[in-house]
Design an enzyme around this catalytic site. Structure first.
Site, short mmCIF file in Angstrom:
data_model
loop_
_atom_site.label_atom_id
_atom_site.label_comp_id
_atom_site.label_asym_id
_atom_site.label_seq_id
_atom_site.Cartn_x
_atom_site.Cartn_y
_atom_site.Cartn_z
CE LYS A 271 -4.01 -1.76 2.60
NZ LYS A 271 -4.98 -1.57 1.52
NE ARG A 345 -10.96 -9.62 -2.21
CZ ARG A 345 -11.28 -8.74 -3.14
NH1 ARG A 345 -11.57 -9.13 -4.37
NH2 ARG A 345 -11.31 -7.44 -2.86
N1 BES Z 1 -8.29 -3.65 4.33
C1 BES Z 1 -8.38 -3.25 2.97
C2 BES Z 1 -9.67 -2.49 2.67
C3 BES Z 1 -9.69 -1.05 3.13
C4 BES Z 1 -8.93 -0.09 2.47
C5 BES Z 1 -10.50 -0.68 4.16
C6 BES Z 1 -9.01 1.22 2.89
C7 BES Z 1 -10.58 0.65 4.55
C8 BES Z 1 -9.82 1.59 3.94
C9 BES Z 1 -8.37 -4.49 2.06
O1 BES Z 1 -7.58 -5.53 2.50
C10 BES Z 1 -7.82 -4.03 0.77
O2 BES Z 1 -6.68 -3.66 0.72
N2 BES Z 1 -8.64 -4.05 -0.27
C11 BES Z 1 -8.25 -3.62 -1.56
C12 BES Z 1 -8.76 -4.61 -2.57
C13 BES Z 1 -8.23 -4.40 -3.94
C14 BES Z 1 -6.76 -4.71 -4.00
C15 BES Z 1 -8.99 -5.27 -4.91
C16 BES Z 1 -8.85 -2.24 -1.79
O3 BES Z 1 -9.99 -2.01 -1.41
O4 BES Z 1 -8.16 -1.39 -2.33
MN MN Z 2 -5.57 -5.34 1.87
#
Ligand code: BES
Ligand code: MN
Ligand code: ZN
Length: 487
Positions: A271, A345
């Site tokens: 990230k 997931r």
């Molecule tokens: N924990 C995150 C989702 C999230 C991101 C919650 C920002 C709250 C704020 C999750 O694990 C994630 O990183 N999801 C990705 C999925 C994508 C790579 C398909 C996302 O939402 O960007």
């Molecule tokens: Mn994630």
């Protein structure tokens, strides 16, 4: 903080540190016994412009002649208040009380005893909550309020009902506080092992059964997808199984499944740095399961409930799973991990497969799953996904009743096309369009054997910015939902 309700004949004569009177807009307080002096005072304050009974207004008076209390706090209220108006008024009242050197408060209103009973513990506990576990210096003085009494005037008949509502609300408040505290803890404190230990402690305290599985057991179960996420971290993963038995052995349980990513760096699909600290909140689903258990164990409904928590970090070390790796889930389905940041997931799918062994009445998973859900619904509603209309309605209604709302989004096979993989049965991402829905579709493949719903709490589980911190949502929704399932 202790909460109680008692019938009071002459509430304005109550000797207390502070008497809080809720004044509905345009209606005064003439419904109370001996209220003439107070009604006159309220009328005079309105004429002078010092206090108008309307939502959001409060006025604190010291030793006014109209009451026996040392202080009188007037709180304006909508003329026909709904539940959310009451909540706002209580928030204002609690906000003022927090800054006063008072130990006890009495709350008084003309109508609305049940609502007051239902909301006071949760709202007060919310407003008074402070995180200080990892602080050594106190910036603010500790609030002193420790006893809150609701005065029931001429409502003896409804007292039993109100007392039950108060007790239930207190239990929910304690559950919410637990969820907030766990989620607020930094990720170097709140590790998967820590969550496992907390679950054991909770189970011991409330006489629940609890099992905490580690790597060897997870390997034996074949949880290859969950383990793939955990393999990049030096913190060992934990799979937590909590069971509350309130009904007969043959009564199929309701299962709650929580995402417990104690820190989500994204893994190799790292990230960006900004606000990455907030990914300590990526275990809020797990925290809400523990919070719901805390409340349920106190309320003791005739129900069987199972809590499953998949807890791990998502880290990018030399052993970490890589984009393009294919793993085999507990269900036997193979998954191409195209993005290691779609890890929620990957851990939930194995927990959902595990859930089938209970032949459950329903399974609800709770996860901070997608940024896309935050974009779709913001901080107001959690995202709700399910094929089952009756289950959807039960959860929507629970959210409304608990003032912890969710909003249903579509779950349709057409969206699942995005998850096609050239190298495995399914891919773990579906591209940017409808990101919250394709994530739900991924989980759906693993939840075919029972009634299932998915709650995406990415927008509702915590606040960012100056008020950064966990909200404890959706503990109130979950507890209301479970209680609605008692036959
Ligand atoms: N924990 C995150 C989702 C999230 C991101 C919650 C920002 C709250 C704020 C999750 O694990 C994630 O990183 N999801 C990705 C999925 C994508 C790579 C398909 C996302 O939402 O960007
Ligand atoms: Mn994630
Ligand atoms: Zn995550």
């Amino acid at each position: 903080m202790k909460f109680s309700i008692s019938a009071v004949k002459k509430p304005l004569q109550t000797k207390t540190d502070v008497l809080v009177v809720f004044v509905p807009e345009g209606r005064g307080v003439s419904g109370l016994a001996d209220a003439d002096a107070l009604d006159d005072l309220i009328a005079q304050l309105a004429v002078d412009g010092d206090f108008k009974a309307k939502p959001g207004s409060t006025l604190l008076l010291h030793r006014p002649a109209a009451v026996a209390a040392r202080r009188l706090l007037l709180v304006g209220l909508a003329s026909k208040p709904e539940m959310r108006d009451w909540k706002k008024a209580l928030q204002f009242a609690a906000g003022v009380l927090k800054s006063l050197p008072v130990a006890q408060a009495h709350l008084l209103c003309v109508n609305g005893l049940d609502t007051l009973a239902e909301l006071t513990p949760t709202v007060f506990s919310d407003v008074f909550y402070r995180y200080d576990t990892t602080r050594t210096v106190d910036e603010k003085e500790q609030p002193r309020l420790d006893a809150v009494q609701i005065c029931a005037v001429g409502a003896e008949a409804g007292l039993t009902h109100a007392k039950a509502a108060l007790q239930q609300s207190e239990s929910v408040a304690i559950g919410v506080r637990l969820a907030r505290e766990l989620a607020n803890l930094p990720a170097n404190y709140c590790t998967p092992v820590y969550l496992g230990d907390m679950a054991k402690k909770l189970a011991k305290f409330h006489n629940l059964s609890c099992k905490v599985l580690g790597r060897p057991e997870l390997e034996k179960l074949g949880m290859g997808s969950f383990l793939a996420v955990a393999q990049g971290s030096v913190q060992p993963p934990r799979f937590i199984v909590l069971e509350y038995h309130g009904a007969g052995k043959k009564d199929a349980p309701h299962v709650l499944v929580g995402k417990g990513v104690t820190f989500d760096t994204g893994g190799i699909s790292l990230k960006p740095g900004a606000e990455m600290d907030e990914m300590k909140f990526d275990m809020c689903g797990a925290a809400s399961v523990l919070g719901a258990f805390e409340a349920i164990a106190r309320i003791k409904p005739k129900l069987n409930v199972v809590g499953l928590i998949a807890a791990t970090e998502n880290m990018p070390d030399g052993g970490a799973v890589k984009p393009g790796d294919v793993v085999t889930s507990m269900s036997g389905q193979t998954i191409e991990i195209l993005n290691t940041d779609a890890e929620g997931r990957l851990i939930l799918c194995d927990a959902l497969t595990y859930a089938a062994r209970y032949k459950p009445q329903s399974v609800v998973d709770i996860a901070t799953l997608t940024g896309a859900c935050v974009i779709a619904l913001g901080k107001v509603n959690s995202g709700l996904f399910t094929e089952d209309d009756a289950l959807a309605n039960a959860l929507l209604e629970a959210g409304r009743a608990a003032l912890d709302p969710c909003w249903r989004l579509p779950l349709e096979a057409d969206y699942a096309d995005a998850l096609k993989s050239n190298f495995a049965d399914v891919a773990n991402i579906g591209g940017r369009p409808a990101g919250a829905i394709t994530a739900a579709c991924f989980l759906w493949r693993f939840a075919k054997d029972y009634r299932w719903a998915h709650l995406d709490i990415a927008g509702t589980a915590w606040n960012s910015g100056a008020n950064k911190g966990a909200t404890g949502r959706p503990v109130p929704l979950l507890v209301h939902y479970l209680l609605s399932q008692v036959k």
